[in-house]
Design a protein around this motif. Structure first.
Motif, short mmCIF file in Angstrom:
data_model
loop_
_atom_site.label_atom_id
_atom_site.label_comp_id
_atom_site.label_asym_id
_atom_site.label_seq_id
_atom_site.Cartn_x
_atom_site.Cartn_y
_atom_site.Cartn_z
N THR A 23 4.01 -5.64 -11.28
CA THR A 23 4.23 -6.33 -10.01
C THR A 23 2.92 -6.56 -9.28
O THR A 23 2.70 -7.65 -8.72
CB THR A 23 5.21 -5.53 -9.14
N LEU A 27 1.19 -10.12 -8.23
CA LEU A 27 0.79 -10.43 -6.85
C LEU A 27 -0.71 -10.69 -6.72
O LEU A 27 -1.19 -11.05 -5.65
CB LEU A 27 1.20 -9.30 -5.91
N ALA A 68 2.06 -7.12 2.65
CA ALA A 68 3.02 -7.50 1.60
C ALA A 68 3.61 -8.88 1.89
O ALA A 68 3.75 -9.71 0.98
CB ALA A 68 4.13 -6.45 1.52
N ILE A 69 3.92 -9.15 3.13
CA ILE A 69 4.46 -10.45 3.52
C ILE A 69 3.44 -11.54 3.22
O ILE A 69 3.78 -12.59 2.64
CB ILE A 69 4.86 -10.45 5.01
N SER A 71 1.08 -11.48 1.01
CA SER A 71 0.97 -11.65 -0.45
C SER A 71 2.08 -12.54 -0.99
O SER A 71 1.84 -13.42 -1.82
CB SER A 71 1.03 -10.29 -1.14
N HIS A 72 3.29 -12.32 -0.52
CA HIS A 72 4.42 -13.13 -0.99
C HIS A 72 4.33 -14.56 -0.47
O HIS A 72 4.70 -15.51 -1.18
CB HIS A 72 5.74 -12.48 -0.60
N ASP A 76 4.09 -18.19 -2.61
CA ASP A 76 5.26 -19.04 -2.39
C ASP A 76 6.51 -18.44 -3.03
O ASP A 76 7.32 -19.14 -3.62
CB ASP A 76 5.01 -20.45 -2.90
N ASN A 77 6.65 -17.11 -2.91
CA ASN A 77 7.83 -16.42 -3.42
C ASN A 77 9.04 -16.76 -2.55
O ASN A 77 8.89 -17.24 -1.43
CB ASN A 77 7.60 -14.91 -3.43
N HIS A 82 12.15 -12.01 -1.05
CA HIS A 82 10.84 -11.40 -1.30
C HIS A 82 9.97 -11.38 -0.05
O HIS A 82 9.52 -10.33 0.39
CB HIS A 82 10.09 -12.17 -2.40
N THR A 83 9.72 -12.55 0.50
CA THR A 83 8.76 -12.67 1.60
C THR A 83 9.21 -11.91 2.84
O THR A 83 8.41 -11.20 3.46
CB THR A 83 8.53 -14.15 1.93
#
Length: 112
Positions: A23, A27, A68-69, A71-72, A76-77, A82-83
């Protein structure tokens, strides 16, 4: 019954599971950072669980979740699954703190 989801999210990073390494690579992070991130999250959790340092722990955890937000978002997750997951965790964390800390409730009262 206590919800152990926070501990589970942290524990999988501390034991250096392959899913965490995969994971992190997806990322765009070096897979070796899993344990480091897990230790940072564990320190934030310890601060959050101690009533005297709970607000500091919540602020630091919010920063981790913001990363983390971001990164997502960068990848474009999917937005809802995810985001925004960090937002969901943040709402639960701050909501729990709001419920147990009268000073926080006086700072952010609910007005209906």
């Amino acid at each position: 019954v206590r919800d152990h989801s926070w501990q589970s999210l942290i524990a999988i990073k501390l034991v250096d599971l392959q899913v965490v390494r995969d994971t992190l690579a997806t990322l765009g992070y070096p897979p070796r950072l899993g344990r480091t991130i897990g230790v940072i999250e564990l320190v934030c959790l310890a601060l959050y669980l101690n009533p005297r340092t709970a607000t500091l722990g919540a602020v630091l955890f919010t920063a981790v979740m913001g990363g983390a937000i971001a990164s997502h978002l960068r990848l474009d997750n999917p937005l809802l699954s995810h985001t925004l997951f960090g937002v969901y965790l943040g709402l639960a964390m701050w909501g729990g703190l709001w419920l147990r800390d009268v000073r926080l409730r006086s700072l952010f009262p609910v007005r209906l």
